[in-house]
Design a protein around this motif. Structure first.
Motif, PDB file in Angstrom:
ATOM      1  N   ASP A   4       0.770  -1.278  -0.053  1.00  0.00           N
ATOM      2  CA  ASP A   4      -0.072   0.010  -0.046  1.00  0.00           C
ATOM      3  C   ASP A   4       0.946   1.322   0.031  1.00  0.00           C
ATOM      4  O   ASP A   4       1.624   1.566   1.072  1.00  0.00           O
ATOM      5  N   ALA A   5       1.018   1.920  -1.015  1.00  0.00           N
ATOM      6  CA  ALA A   5       1.532   3.194  -1.229  1.00  0.00           C
ATOM      7  C   ALA A   5       1.400   4.272  -0.245  1.00  0.00           C
ATOM      8  O   ALA A   5       2.299   4.974   0.141  1.00  0.00           O
ATOM      9  N   ARG A   6       0.167   4.228   0.591  1.00  0.00           N
ATOM     10  CA  ARG A   6      -0.140   5.019   1.500  1.00  0.00           C
ATOM     11  C   ARG A   6       0.622   4.888   2.682  1.00  0.00           C
ATOM     12  O   ARG A   6       0.886   5.670   3.756  1.00  0.00           O
ATOM     13  N   GLN A   7       1.470   3.630   2.878  1.00  0.00           N
ATOM     14  CA  GLN A   7       2.404   3.385   3.977  1.00  0.00           C
ATOM     15  C   GLN A   7       3.991   3.920   3.843  1.00  0.00           C
ATOM     16  O   GLN A   7       4.637   3.979   4.557  1.00  0.00           O
ATOM     17  N   VAL A   8       3.872   4.419   2.470  1.00  0.00           N
ATOM     18  CA  VAL A   8       5.345   4.535   1.878  1.00  0.00           C
ATOM     19  C   VAL A   8       5.635   6.071   1.563  1.00  0.00           C
ATOM     20  O   VAL A   8       6.363   6.543   2.076  1.00  0.00           O
ATOM     21  N   MET A   9       4.483   6.405   0.688  1.00  0.00           N
ATOM     22  CA  MET A   9       4.501   7.978   0.240  1.00  0.00           C
ATOM     23  C   MET A   9       3.949   8.881   1.240  1.00  0.00           C
ATOM     24  O   MET A   9       2.944   9.265   0.826  1.00  0.00           O
ATOM     25  N   ILE A  10       4.706   9.175   2.162  1.00  0.00           N
ATOM     26  CA  ILE A  10       4.286  10.130   3.096  1.00  0.00           C
ATOM     27  C   ILE A  10       4.573  11.544   2.361  1.00  0.00           C
ATOM     28  O   ILE A  10       5.568  11.913   2.083  1.00  0.00           O
ATOM     29  N   THR A  11       3.415  12.493   2.564  1.00  0.00           N
ATOM     30  CA  THR A  11       3.456  13.769   1.895  1.00  0.00           C
ATOM     31  C   THR A  11       2.711  15.063   2.869  1.00  0.00           C
ATOM     32  O   THR A  11       2.590  14.558   3.870  1.00  0.00           O
ATOM     33  N   ASP A  12       3.043  16.197   2.577  1.00  0.00           N
ATOM     34  CA  ASP A  12       2.156  17.093   3.146  1.00  0.00           C
ATOM     35  C   ASP A  12       0.919  17.180   2.962  1.00  0.00           C
ATOM     36  O   ASP A  12       0.370  16.161   2.283  1.00  0.00           O
ATOM     37  N   ALA A  13       0.099  17.976   3.464  1.00  0.00           N
ATOM     38  CA  ALA A  13      -1.459  18.100   3.167  1.00  0.00           C
ATOM     39  C   ALA A  13      -1.684  18.908   1.851  1.00  0.00           C
ATOM     40  O   ALA A  13      -2.996  19.441   2.031  1.00  0.00           O
TER      41      ALA A  13
ATOM     42  N   THR B  89      -4.424  10.454   6.119  1.00  0.00           N
ATOM     43  CA  THR B  89      -5.439  11.111   5.205  1.00  0.00           C
ATOM     44  C   THR B  89      -4.679  10.921   3.825  1.00  0.00           C
ATOM     45  O   THR B  89      -3.497  11.160   3.274  1.00  0.00           O
ATOM     46  N   PRO B  90      -5.417  10.287   2.659  1.00  0.00           N
ATOM     47  CA  PRO B  90      -5.101  10.132   1.412  1.00  0.00           C
ATOM     48  C   PRO B  90      -4.698  11.153   0.745  1.00  0.00           C
ATOM     49  O   PRO B  90      -5.586  12.183   0.580  1.00  0.00           O
ATOM     50  N   THR B  91      -3.800  11.366  -0.142  1.00  0.00           N
ATOM     51  CA  THR B  91      -3.362  12.410  -0.864  1.00  0.00           C
ATOM     52  C   THR B  91      -2.983  12.033  -2.331  1.00  0.00           C
ATOM     53  O   THR B  91      -2.850  10.858  -2.384  1.00  0.00           O
ATOM     54  N   THR B  92      -2.695  13.184  -3.169  1.00  0.00           N
ATOM     55  CA  THR B  92      -2.201  12.534  -4.427  1.00  0.00           C
ATOM     56  C   THR B  92      -1.247  13.508  -5.056  1.00  0.00           C
ATOM     57  O   THR B  92      -1.131  14.605  -4.651  1.00  0.00           O
ATOM     58  N   LEU B  93      -0.406  13.010  -6.004  1.00  0.00           N
ATOM     59  CA  LEU B  93       0.926  14.088  -6.387  1.00  0.00           C
ATOM     60  C   LEU B  93       0.478  14.763  -7.471  1.00  0.00           C
ATOM     61  O   LEU B  93       1.268  15.488  -8.163  1.00  0.00           O
ATOM     62  N   GLY B  94      -0.689  14.706  -8.092  1.00  0.00           N
ATOM     63  CA  GLY B  94      -1.157  15.452  -9.302  1.00  0.00           C
ATOM     64  C   GLY B  94      -1.353  14.588 -10.274  1.00  0.00           C
ATOM     65  O   GLY B  94      -0.677  13.720 -10.418  1.00  0.00           O
ATOM     66  N   ARG B  95      -2.129  14.847 -11.236  1.00  0.00           N
ATOM     67  CA  ARG B  95      -2.376  14.238 -12.529  1.00  0.00           C
ATOM     68  C   ARG B  95      -1.199  13.702 -13.122  1.00  0.00           C
ATOM     69  O   ARG B  95      -0.018  14.600 -13.430  1.00  0.00           O
ATOM     70  N   GLY B  96      -1.296  12.516 -13.640  1.00  0.00           N
ATOM     71  CA  GLY B  96       0.022  12.069 -14.264  1.00  0.00           C
ATOM     72  C   GLY B  96       1.303  11.551 -13.308  1.00  0.00           C
ATOM     73  O   GLY B  96       2.366  11.313 -13.701  1.00  0.00           O
ATOM     74  N   GLY B  97       0.723  11.715 -12.117  1.00  0.00           N
ATOM     75  CA  GLY B  97       1.842  11.479 -10.930  1.00  0.00           C
ATOM     76  C   GLY B  97       2.594  10.235 -10.815  1.00  0.00           C
ATOM     77  O   GLY B  97       3.568  10.137 -10.083  1.00  0.00           O
ATOM     78  N   SER B  98       2.042   9.078 -11.518  1.00  0.00           N
ATOM     79  CA  SER B  98       2.812   8.077 -11.252  1.00  0.00           C
ATOM     80  C   SER B  98       4.330   7.866 -11.801  1.00  0.00           C
ATOM     81  O   SER B  98       4.946   7.377 -11.133  1.00  0.00           O
ATOM     82  N   ASP B  99       4.626   8.706 -12.752  1.00  0.00           N
ATOM     83  CA  ASP B  99       5.845   8.830 -12.997  1.00  0.00           C
ATOM     84  C   ASP B  99       6.684   9.171 -12.007  1.00  0.00           C
ATOM     85  O   ASP B  99       7.792   8.827 -11.736  1.00  0.00           O
ATOM     86  N   TYR B 100       6.173  10.321 -11.382  1.00  0.00           N
ATOM     87  CA  TYR B 100       7.052  10.894 -10.406  1.00  0.00           C
ATOM     88  C   TYR B 100       7.041   9.922  -9.255  1.00  0.00           C
ATOM     89  O   TYR B 100       8.074   9.739  -8.528  1.00  0.00           O
ATOM     90  N   THR B 101       6.021   9.125  -8.897  1.00  0.00           N
ATOM     91  CA  THR B 101       6.224   8.171  -7.771  1.00  0.00           C
ATOM     92  C   THR B 101       7.463   7.299  -8.308  1.00  0.00           C
ATOM     93  O   THR B 101       8.226   6.687  -7.172  1.00  0.00           O
TER      94      THR B 101
END
Ligand code: ADP
Ligand code: ASP
Ligand code: MG
Length: 450
Positions: free
Chosen positions: A148-157, A200-212
Protein backbone atom coordinates in the motif's frame (compact mmCIF):
# COMPACT_ATOMS: atom_id res chain seq x y z
CA UNK A 1 16.98 -3.11 -7.85
CA UNK A 2 15.03 -1.48 -10.69
CA UNK A 3 11.70 0.34 -10.72
CA UNK A 4 9.15 -0.52 -13.43
CA UNK A 5 6.21 1.84 -13.92
CA UNK A 6 3.18 0.90 -16.00
CA UNK A 7 0.90 3.74 -17.13
CA UNK A 8 -2.88 3.63 -17.55
CA UNK A 9 -2.97 2.10 -21.03
CA UNK A 10 -0.28 -0.41 -20.04
CA UNK A 11 -2.70 -1.85 -17.45
CA UNK A 12 -5.85 -0.73 -19.29
CA UNK A 13 -7.47 -4.15 -19.75
CA UNK A 14 -6.76 -7.81 -19.10
CA UNK A 15 -4.57 -8.20 -22.21
CA UNK A 16 -2.46 -5.21 -21.12
CA UNK A 17 -2.16 -6.58 -17.57
CA UNK A 18 -0.96 -9.91 -18.97
CA UNK A 19 1.59 -8.14 -21.21
CA UNK A 20 2.83 -6.12 -18.22
CA UNK A 21 3.19 -9.24 -16.10
CA UNK A 22 5.25 -10.84 -18.88
CA UNK A 23 7.53 -7.81 -18.99
CA UNK A 24 7.93 -7.94 -15.20
CA UNK A 25 8.75 -11.66 -15.36
CA UNK A 26 11.58 -11.04 -17.87
CA UNK A 27 13.16 -8.63 -15.36
CA UNK A 28 12.81 -10.84 -12.33
CA UNK A 29 16.56 -11.28 -11.83
CA UNK A 30 17.01 -7.52 -11.57
CA UNK A 31 14.88 -7.25 -8.42
CA UNK A 32 12.04 -5.11 -9.71
CA UNK A 33 9.74 -2.86 -7.70
CA UNK A 34 6.55 -2.26 -9.71
CA UNK A 35 4.53 0.96 -9.76
CA UNK A 36 1.14 1.02 -11.50
CA UNK A 37 -1.29 3.71 -12.61
CA UNK A 38 -5.03 3.24 -12.51
CA UNK A 39 -6.49 1.48 -15.57
CA UNK A 40 -6.84 4.00 -18.44
CA UNK A 41 -9.74 6.42 -17.92
CA UNK A 42 -10.48 5.29 -14.35
CA UNK A 43 -9.09 8.41 -12.63
CA UNK A 44 -11.33 10.62 -14.82
CA UNK A 45 -14.39 8.53 -13.95
CA UNK A 46 -13.56 8.63 -10.24
CA UNK A 47 -13.32 12.40 -10.52
CA UNK A 48 -16.82 12.40 -12.06
CA UNK A 49 -18.07 10.26 -9.17
CA UNK A 50 -16.53 12.59 -6.57
CA UNK A 51 -18.14 15.63 -8.22
CA UNK A 52 -21.53 13.94 -8.49
CA UNK A 53 -21.43 13.00 -4.81
CA UNK A 54 -20.31 16.51 -3.85
CA UNK A 55 -23.31 17.90 -5.72
CA UNK A 56 -25.62 15.55 -3.85
CA UNK A 57 -26.32 13.13 -6.73
CA UNK A 58 -25.50 9.88 -4.94
CA UNK A 59 -27.40 7.73 -7.42
CA UNK A 60 -25.28 8.82 -10.37
CA UNK A 61 -22.08 8.64 -8.29
CA UNK A 62 -22.86 5.03 -7.33
CA UNK A 63 -23.68 4.20 -10.96
CA UNK A 64 -20.17 5.29 -11.91
CA UNK A 65 -18.73 3.18 -9.08
CA UNK A 66 -20.78 0.22 -10.29
CA UNK A 67 -19.51 0.55 -13.89
CA UNK A 68 -15.95 0.70 -12.58
CA UNK A 69 -16.53 -2.37 -10.44
CA UNK A 70 -17.70 -4.37 -13.46
CA UNK A 71 -14.67 -3.29 -15.46
CA UNK A 72 -12.29 -4.38 -12.69
CA UNK A 73 -14.13 -7.68 -12.11
CA UNK A 74 -13.76 -8.46 -15.83
CA UNK A 75 -10.04 -7.67 -15.66
CA UNK A 76 -9.65 -9.97 -12.64
CA UNK A 77 -11.53 -12.83 -14.29
CA UNK A 78 -9.51 -12.58 -17.47
CA UNK A 79 -6.03 -11.64 -16.21
CA UNK A 80 -5.68 -13.61 -12.98
CA UNK A 81 -5.47 -17.10 -14.41
CA UNK A 82 -5.67 -19.26 -11.22
CA UNK A 83 -8.66 -19.59 -8.87
CA UNK A 84 -6.73 -18.95 -5.59
CA UNK A 85 -5.17 -15.59 -6.52
CA UNK A 86 -8.32 -14.69 -8.52
CA UNK A 87 -10.49 -15.10 -5.41
CA UNK A 88 -8.05 -13.05 -3.35
CA UNK A 89 -7.95 -10.26 -5.96
CA UNK A 90 -11.72 -10.23 -6.12
CA UNK A 91 -12.03 -10.02 -2.34
CA UNK A 92 -9.45 -7.24 -1.97
CA UNK A 93 -10.91 -5.18 -4.81
CA UNK A 94 -14.43 -5.79 -3.43
CA UNK A 95 -13.37 -4.39 -0.04
CA UNK A 96 -11.98 -1.24 -1.67
CA UNK A 97 -15.22 -0.83 -3.66
CA UNK A 98 -17.30 -1.14 -0.50
CA UNK A 99 -15.10 1.58 1.02
CA UNK A 100 -15.65 3.78 -2.05
CA UNK A 101 -19.44 3.42 -1.83
CA UNK A 102 -19.37 4.51 1.83
CA UNK A 103 -17.12 7.43 0.99
CA UNK A 104 -19.45 8.59 -1.80
CA UNK A 105 -22.38 8.43 0.61
CA UNK A 106 -20.50 10.51 3.16
CA UNK A 107 -19.50 13.10 0.53
CA UNK A 108 -23.12 13.31 -0.61
CA UNK A 109 -24.37 13.91 2.93
CA UNK A 110 -21.74 16.57 3.51
CA UNK A 111 -21.96 18.07 -0.02
CA UNK A 112 -18.17 17.91 0.17
CA UNK A 113 -16.26 18.35 -3.07
CA UNK A 114 -12.88 19.88 -2.19
CA UNK A 115 -9.43 18.61 -3.15
CA UNK A 116 -9.20 16.53 0.03
CA UNK A 117 -12.36 14.62 -0.84
CA UNK A 118 -11.21 14.23 -4.45
CA UNK A 119 -7.88 12.71 -3.42
CA UNK A 120 -9.54 10.15 -1.17
CA UNK A 121 -11.79 9.05 -4.05
CA UNK A 122 -9.09 9.13 -6.77
CA UNK A 123 -6.71 6.94 -4.75
CA UNK A 124 -9.01 3.96 -5.41
CA UNK A 125 -8.02 3.64 -9.09
CA UNK A 126 -4.43 2.75 -8.31
CA UNK A 127 -5.42 0.56 -5.34
CA UNK A 128 -7.52 -1.63 -7.63
CA UNK A 129 -4.95 -1.91 -10.42
CA UNK A 130 -2.13 -2.71 -7.98
CA UNK A 131 -4.17 -5.44 -6.27
CA UNK A 132 -4.96 -6.98 -9.66
CA UNK A 133 -1.40 -6.75 -10.97
CA UNK A 134 0.05 -8.36 -7.83
CA UNK A 135 -2.36 -11.30 -8.12
CA UNK A 136 -1.91 -11.61 -11.88
CA UNK A 137 1.81 -12.08 -11.21
CA UNK A 138 1.20 -14.57 -8.42
CA UNK A 139 -1.08 -16.60 -10.70
CA UNK A 140 1.89 -16.93 -13.09
CA UNK A 141 4.23 -18.04 -10.30
CA UNK A 142 5.91 -14.66 -10.17
CA UNK A 143 5.98 -13.56 -6.51
CA UNK A 144 3.96 -10.31 -6.74
CA UNK A 145 3.16 -8.64 -3.42
CA UNK A 146 0.71 -5.73 -3.02
CA UNK A 147 2.26 -2.90 -0.99
CA UNK A 148 0.00 0.00 0.00
CA UNK A 149 1.64 3.24 -1.21
CA UNK A 150 -0.09 5.08 1.63
CA UNK A 151 2.37 3.38 3.99
CA UNK A 152 5.33 4.55 1.93
CA UNK A 153 4.65 7.83 0.11
CA UNK A 154 4.29 10.18 3.07
CA UNK A 155 3.40 13.70 1.91
CA UNK A 156 2.28 17.06 3.22
CA UNK A 157 -1.42 17.97 3.12
CA UNK A 158 -1.43 19.94 -0.15
CA UNK A 159 -4.32 17.92 -1.58
CA UNK A 160 -4.25 17.52 -5.35
CA UNK A 161 -0.51 18.13 -5.60
CA UNK A 162 0.98 16.85 -2.37
CA UNK A 163 4.69 17.23 -1.70
CA UNK A 164 6.47 14.03 -0.60
CA UNK A 165 8.65 13.95 2.50
CA UNK A 166 11.83 12.53 0.99
CA UNK A 167 13.42 11.54 4.33
CA UNK A 168 10.36 9.67 5.51
CA UNK A 169 9.94 8.15 2.05
CA UNK A 170 13.49 6.76 2.13
CA UNK A 171 12.86 5.09 5.50
CA UNK A 172 9.49 3.70 4.50
CA UNK A 173 10.75 2.48 1.11
CA UNK A 174 13.47 0.52 2.85
CA UNK A 175 11.05 -0.93 5.40
CA UNK A 176 8.22 -1.86 3.04
CA UNK A 177 9.79 -2.31 -0.40
CA UNK A 178 13.52 -3.11 -0.14
CA UNK A 179 12.88 -5.63 2.63
CA UNK A 180 10.22 -7.37 0.52
CA UNK A 181 12.63 -7.52 -2.42
CA UNK A 182 15.29 -9.03 -0.15
CA UNK A 183 12.83 -11.75 0.79
CA UNK A 184 12.34 -12.58 -2.89
CA UNK A 185 9.05 -10.75 -3.51
CA UNK A 186 8.18 -8.33 -6.29
CA UNK A 187 6.39 -5.45 -4.57
CA UNK A 188 3.57 -3.89 -6.60
CA UNK A 189 2.53 -0.46 -5.40
CA UNK A 190 0.35 2.44 -6.52
CA UNK A 191 1.68 5.41 -8.39
CA UNK A 192 0.19 8.89 -7.83
CA UNK A 193 -1.14 8.03 -4.36
CA UNK A 194 0.26 9.14 -1.02
CA UNK A 195 -0.84 9.83 2.51
CA UNK A 196 -0.22 12.37 5.24
CA UNK A 197 1.46 11.11 8.38
CA UNK A 198 -2.00 11.05 9.97
CA UNK A 199 -3.21 8.66 7.27
CA UNK A 200 -5.32 11.01 5.11
CA UNK A 201 -5.00 10.00 1.42
CA UNK A 202 -3.29 12.50 -0.91
CA UNK A 203 -2.26 12.51 -4.58
CA UNK A 204 0.81 13.89 -6.34
CA UNK A 205 -1.18 15.55 -9.17
CA UNK A 206 -2.45 14.18 -12.47
CA UNK A 207 0.05 12.00 -14.29
CA UNK A 208 1.92 11.63 -10.99
CA UNK A 209 2.73 7.92 -11.26
CA UNK A 210 5.89 8.72 -13.21
CA UNK A 211 6.95 10.92 -10.31
CA UNK A 212 6.24 8.09 -7.83
CA UNK A 213 8.49 5.78 -9.85
CA UNK A 214 11.31 8.33 -9.90
CA UNK A 215 10.99 9.07 -6.18
CA UNK A 216 11.06 5.37 -5.33
CA UNK A 217 13.99 4.82 -7.70
CA UNK A 218 15.95 7.49 -5.83
CA UNK A 219 14.83 6.31 -2.37
CA UNK A 220 15.85 2.72 -3.13
CA UNK A 221 19.07 3.56 -4.98
CA UNK A 222 17.71 1.72 -8.04
CA UNK A 223 20.08 1.13 -10.94
CA UNK A 224 17.36 2.05 -13.47
CA UNK A 225 13.78 3.24 -13.78
CA UNK A 226 11.65 2.02 -16.69
CA UNK A 227 8.52 3.96 -17.67
CA UNK A 228 6.26 1.65 -19.71
CA UNK A 229 3.70 3.53 -21.79
CA UNK A 230 1.81 3.52 -25.12
CA UNK A 231 4.47 5.06 -27.39
CA UNK A 232 7.95 3.86 -28.35
CA UNK A 233 9.71 6.49 -26.24
CA UNK A 234 10.29 10.19 -26.04
CA UNK A 235 9.49 11.52 -29.50
CA UNK A 236 10.32 14.54 -31.62
CA UNK A 237 6.77 15.83 -30.91
CA UNK A 238 3.45 14.54 -29.58
CA UNK A 239 2.54 11.84 -32.13
CA UNK A 240 -1.16 12.61 -31.69
CA UNK A 241 -0.59 15.95 -33.40
CA UNK A 242 2.50 15.33 -35.55
CA UNK A 243 1.83 12.07 -37.36
CA UNK A 244 5.40 11.40 -38.49
CA UNK A 245 7.05 12.13 -35.12
CA UNK A 246 10.11 9.95 -34.49
CA UNK A 247 11.40 8.23 -31.39
CA UNK A 248 14.59 9.56 -29.85
CA UNK A 249 17.19 6.93 -28.91
CA UNK A 250 18.59 9.18 -26.16
CA UNK A 251 17.85 12.41 -24.35
CA UNK A 252 19.65 14.23 -21.55
CA UNK A 253 18.04 14.86 -18.18
CA UNK A 254 17.89 18.56 -19.05
CA UNK A 255 16.19 17.93 -22.38
CA UNK A 256 13.66 15.51 -20.90
CA UNK A 257 12.93 17.85 -17.98
CA UNK A 258 12.28 20.82 -20.28
CA UNK A 259 10.05 18.75 -22.55
CA UNK A 260 8.08 17.33 -19.64
CA UNK A 261 7.68 20.74 -18.07
CA UNK A 262 6.47 22.25 -21.34
CA UNK A 263 3.78 19.70 -21.96
CA UNK A 264 5.24 16.40 -23.29
CA UNK A 265 2.70 14.31 -21.39
CA UNK A 266 4.77 11.14 -21.64
CA UNK A 267 6.64 12.23 -18.47
CA UNK A 268 5.22 14.04 -15.43
CA UNK A 269 7.10 17.36 -15.11
CA UNK A 270 8.75 16.46 -11.80
CA UNK A 271 9.97 12.99 -12.87
CA UNK A 272 13.54 13.91 -13.71
CA UNK A 273 14.38 15.81 -10.49
CA UNK A 274 14.96 12.86 -8.11
CA UNK A 275 16.79 10.89 -10.81
CA UNK A 276 19.33 13.62 -11.60
CA UNK A 277 20.43 13.75 -7.97
CA UNK A 278 21.43 10.09 -8.09
CA UNK A 279 22.34 9.82 -11.79
CA UNK A 280 19.77 7.04 -12.28
CA UNK A 281 19.02 6.37 -15.97
CA UNK A 282 15.37 6.27 -17.01
CA UNK A 283 14.04 4.32 -19.98
CA UNK A 284 10.77 5.14 -21.71
CA UNK A 285 9.38 2.07 -23.45
CA UNK A 286 6.27 0.79 -25.20
CA UNK A 287 4.45 -2.00 -23.33
CA UNK A 288 2.83 -3.12 -26.61
CA UNK A 289 6.23 -3.42 -28.29
CA UNK A 290 8.71 -4.35 -25.57
CA UNK A 291 11.23 -5.32 -28.25
CA UNK A 292 11.48 -1.70 -29.50
CA UNK A 293 14.58 0.07 -28.18
CA UNK A 294 12.83 2.93 -26.36
CA UNK A 295 14.47 6.15 -25.20
CA UNK A 296 17.24 6.29 -22.64
CA UNK A 297 17.39 9.45 -20.55
CA UNK A 298 20.79 10.07 -18.93
CA UNK A 299 23.00 12.93 -17.75
CA UNK A 300 24.87 13.36 -21.02
CA UNK A 301 23.16 12.29 -24.22
CA UNK A 302 24.16 12.30 -27.88
CA UNK A 303 23.45 15.56 -29.64
CA UNK A 304 20.94 15.49 -32.44
CA UNK A 305 22.22 16.08 -36.00
CA UNK A 306 19.54 18.73 -36.23
CA UNK A 307 20.53 20.31 -32.85
CA UNK A 308 16.77 20.52 -32.21
CA UNK A 309 15.67 17.29 -30.57
CA UNK A 310 12.03 17.76 -29.83
CA UNK A 311 9.14 20.21 -29.67
CA UNK A 312 6.66 20.41 -26.80
CA UNK A 313 3.83 22.78 -26.01
CA UNK A 314 1.33 23.53 -23.26
CA UNK A 315 -2.15 24.76 -24.15
CA UNK A 316 -4.59 26.87 -22.19
CA UNK A 317 -2.08 29.33 -20.79
CA UNK A 318 -2.79 32.94 -19.88
CA UNK A 319 -0.42 35.79 -20.79
CA UNK A 320 -0.35 38.91 -18.66
CA UNK A 321 1.26 42.08 -19.99
CA UNK A 322 1.93 44.84 -17.50
CA UNK A 323 2.86 48.20 -18.90
CA UNK A 324 4.25 50.79 -16.53
CA UNK A 325 5.65 54.00 -17.94
CA UNK A 326 7.25 54.72 -14.62
CA UNK A 327 9.49 51.73 -15.15
CA UNK A 328 11.56 53.97 -17.41
CA UNK A 329 14.64 54.80 -15.46
CA UNK A 330 13.19 53.56 -12.17
CA UNK A 331 14.05 50.43 -10.29
CA UNK A 332 12.07 48.06 -8.12
CA UNK A 333 9.22 47.59 -10.60
CA UNK A 334 10.00 43.93 -11.33
CA UNK A 335 10.34 43.32 -7.62
CA UNK A 336 6.93 44.74 -6.81
CA UNK A 337 5.39 42.82 -9.71
CA UNK A 338 6.87 39.51 -8.61
CA UNK A 339 5.90 40.16 -5.02
CA UNK A 340 2.31 40.11 -6.23
CA UNK A 341 2.84 36.67 -7.78
CA UNK A 342 4.48 35.45 -4.62
CA UNK A 343 1.66 36.77 -2.42
CA UNK A 344 -0.90 34.89 -4.53
CA UNK A 345 1.23 31.73 -4.81
CA UNK A 346 1.09 31.96 -8.62
CA UNK A 347 3.71 30.17 -10.73
CA UNK A 348 5.09 31.97 -13.76
CA UNK A 349 6.62 30.23 -16.80
CA UNK A 350 8.04 32.51 -19.47
CA UNK A 351 8.97 36.14 -18.81
CA UNK A 352 9.91 38.79 -21.37
CA UNK A 353 10.61 42.43 -20.65
CA UNK A 354 11.05 45.67 -22.51
CA UNK A 355 11.90 49.09 -21.17
CA UNK A 356 8.29 49.82 -20.21
CA UNK A 357 6.50 46.51 -20.05
CA UNK A 358 6.74 42.96 -18.77
CA UNK A 359 4.92 39.90 -20.13
CA UNK A 360 4.56 36.68 -18.19
CA UNK A 361 2.78 33.43 -18.91
CA UNK A 362 0.79 31.65 -16.20
CA UNK A 363 -0.22 28.04 -15.64
CA UNK A 364 -3.62 26.97 -16.95
CA UNK A 365 -6.84 28.04 -15.34
CA UNK A 366 -8.23 31.52 -14.95
CA UNK A 367 -5.95 33.79 -12.89
CA UNK A 368 -7.63 34.84 -9.61
CA UNK A 369 -9.40 38.21 -9.74
CA UNK A 370 -7.48 39.39 -6.68
CA UNK A 371 -4.16 38.76 -8.49
CA UNK A 372 -5.33 40.75 -11.51
CA UNK A 373 -6.49 43.58 -9.26
CA UNK A 374 -3.13 43.78 -7.44
CA UNK A 375 -1.22 43.77 -10.74
CA UNK A 376 -3.61 46.32 -12.21
CA UNK A 377 -2.69 48.66 -9.37
CA UNK A 378 0.93 48.68 -10.62
CA UNK A 379 0.25 49.65 -14.22
CA UNK A 380 -1.79 49.01 -17.33
CA UNK A 381 -2.66 45.29 -17.42
CA UNK A 382 -3.66 43.29 -20.50
CA UNK A 383 -4.83 39.66 -20.19
CA UNK A 384 -4.66 37.27 -23.17
CA UNK A 385 -6.15 33.81 -22.73
CA UNK A 386 -6.06 30.52 -24.67
CA UNK A 387 -2.40 30.71 -25.48
CA UNK A 388 0.10 27.87 -26.05
CA UNK A 389 3.68 28.03 -24.86
CA UNK A 390 6.05 26.24 -27.19
CA UNK A 391 9.41 24.89 -26.20
CA UNK A 392 11.95 23.86 -28.84
CA UNK A 393 14.62 21.77 -27.13
CA UNK A 394 18.09 20.51 -27.93
CA UNK A 395 21.51 20.44 -26.27
CA UNK A 396 23.62 23.16 -27.88
CA UNK A 397 20.62 25.10 -29.15
CA UNK A 398 21.69 28.46 -27.73
CA UNK A 399 25.17 28.19 -29.23
CA UNK A 400 24.07 27.12 -32.70
CA UNK A 401 23.61 30.11 -35.00
CA UNK A 402 20.64 30.11 -37.33
CA UNK A 403 18.21 28.09 -35.21
CA UNK A 404 16.05 31.05 -34.08
CA UNK A 405 15.84 32.29 -37.67
CA UNK A 406 14.72 28.85 -38.86
CA UNK A 407 12.09 28.67 -36.13
CA UNK A 408 10.59 32.05 -37.04
CA UNK A 409 10.78 31.29 -40.73
CA UNK A 410 8.99 27.97 -40.25
CA UNK A 411 6.21 29.72 -38.33
CA UNK A 412 5.74 31.97 -41.37
CA UNK A 413 2.77 34.26 -40.93
CA UNK A 414 1.55 32.70 -37.64
CA UNK A 415 1.52 35.50 -35.04
CA UNK A 416 4.12 34.89 -32.32
CA UNK A 417 3.61 36.72 -29.04
CA UNK A 418 6.55 36.21 -26.71
CA UNK A 419 9.97 34.80 -27.49
CA UNK A 420 12.56 33.80 -24.94
CA UNK A 421 16.00 32.54 -25.91
CA UNK A 422 19.11 32.28 -23.84
CA UNK A 423 17.63 31.90 -20.38
CA UNK A 424 18.30 28.19 -20.79
CA UNK A 425 21.14 26.81 -22.88
CA UNK A 426 18.94 24.20 -24.45
CA UNK A 427 15.60 25.76 -25.26
CA UNK A 428 13.79 28.49 -27.08
CA UNK A 429 10.25 29.27 -25.96
CA UNK A 430 7.53 31.31 -27.61
CA UNK A 431 3.78 31.76 -27.43
CA UNK A 432 1.03 31.40 -30.05
CA UNK A 433 -2.77 31.21 -29.81
CA UNK A 434 -4.19 27.80 -28.88
CA UNK A 435 -6.11 27.71 -32.16
CA UNK A 436 -2.80 27.81 -34.06
CA UNK A 437 -0.82 25.41 -31.87
CA UNK A 438 -1.21 22.31 -34.04
CA UNK A 439 -0.28 24.20 -37.18
CA UNK A 440 2.78 25.67 -35.45
CA UNK A 441 3.88 22.23 -34.21
CA UNK A 442 3.54 20.69 -37.65
CA UNK A 443 5.39 23.55 -39.36
CA UNK A 444 8.30 23.36 -36.92
CA UNK A 445 8.47 19.60 -37.21
CA UNK A 446 8.63 19.84 -41.02
CA UNK A 447 11.48 22.31 -40.71
CA UNK A 448 13.66 20.35 -38.26
CA UNK A 449 12.70 16.74 -39.05
CA UNK A 450 11.94 16.75 -42.79
P1 ADP B 1 0.75 6.79 -19.43
O1 ADP B 1 -0.69 6.51 -19.20
O2 ADP B 1 1.53 5.59 -19.84
O3 ADP B 1 1.38 7.56 -18.31
P2 ADP B 1 0.43 9.22 -20.94
O4 ADP B 1 -0.82 9.31 -21.74
O5 ADP B 1 0.49 9.97 -19.66
O6 ADP B 1 0.79 7.69 -20.73
O7 ADP B 1 1.66 9.70 -21.85
C1 ADP B 1 1.88 9.10 -23.10
C2 ADP B 1 1.39 10.03 -24.20
O8 ADP B 1 2.17 11.22 -24.19
C3 ADP B 1 1.57 9.49 -25.58
O9 ADP B 1 0.50 8.68 -25.99
C4 ADP B 1 1.70 10.76 -26.44
O10 ADP B 1 0.51 11.06 -27.10
C5 ADP B 1 1.96 11.86 -25.43
N1 ADP B 1 3.14 12.67 -25.77
C6 ADP B 1 3.18 14.03 -25.79
N2 ADP B 1 4.37 14.48 -26.17
C7 ADP B 1 5.16 13.39 -26.38
C8 ADP B 1 6.52 13.21 -26.79
N3 ADP B 1 7.34 14.24 -27.03
N4 ADP B 1 6.97 11.95 -26.90
C9 ADP B 1 6.18 10.90 -26.65
N5 ADP B 1 4.87 11.00 -26.28
C10 ADP B 1 4.37 12.23 -26.13
N1 ASP C 1 -3.99 7.79 -12.65
C1 ASP C 1 -3.43 9.10 -12.47
C2 ASP C 1 -3.89 10.02 -13.57
O1 ASP C 1 -4.66 9.61 -14.43
C3 ASP C 1 -1.93 9.08 -12.36
C4 ASP C 1 -1.17 8.58 -13.57
O2 ASP C 1 -1.73 7.94 -14.44
O3 ASP C 1 0.04 8.82 -13.62
O4 ASP C 1 -3.56 11.17 -13.55
MG1 MG D 1 1.22 9.59 -17.71
Amino acid sequence: MIVLKFGGTSVGDSAAIVRASEIIATRRERQPVVVVSAMAGVTDRLLDAAHLAGEGDLRSALTVAHELRERHETAINEAVCRPGPRGQASEAVGTHFAGLDLMLEALTLLREDGAKAEDAVLAHGELWSAEIMARALEARDVPGLFVDARQVMITDATFGRAVPDRTMLAERARAHLASAVQKGSIPVTQGFVGSTLKGTPTTLGRGGSDYTAALLGAALGATEVEIWTDVDGLMTADPRVVKNARTLPEASYDEAAELAYFGAKVLHPATIVPLVEHGIPVWIKNSRRPEAAGTKVIAKAMRSDHTVKSIAWKRGMTILNLRAPRMLGTHGFLKSMFEVFERHGTAVDVVTTSEVSVSVSLENGAPPTALLADLGALGELTVSRERSIFCVVGEGLRDTPGIPARILQALGSLPVEMISLGASKINLTFVVQDAQANEAAQALHREFFP
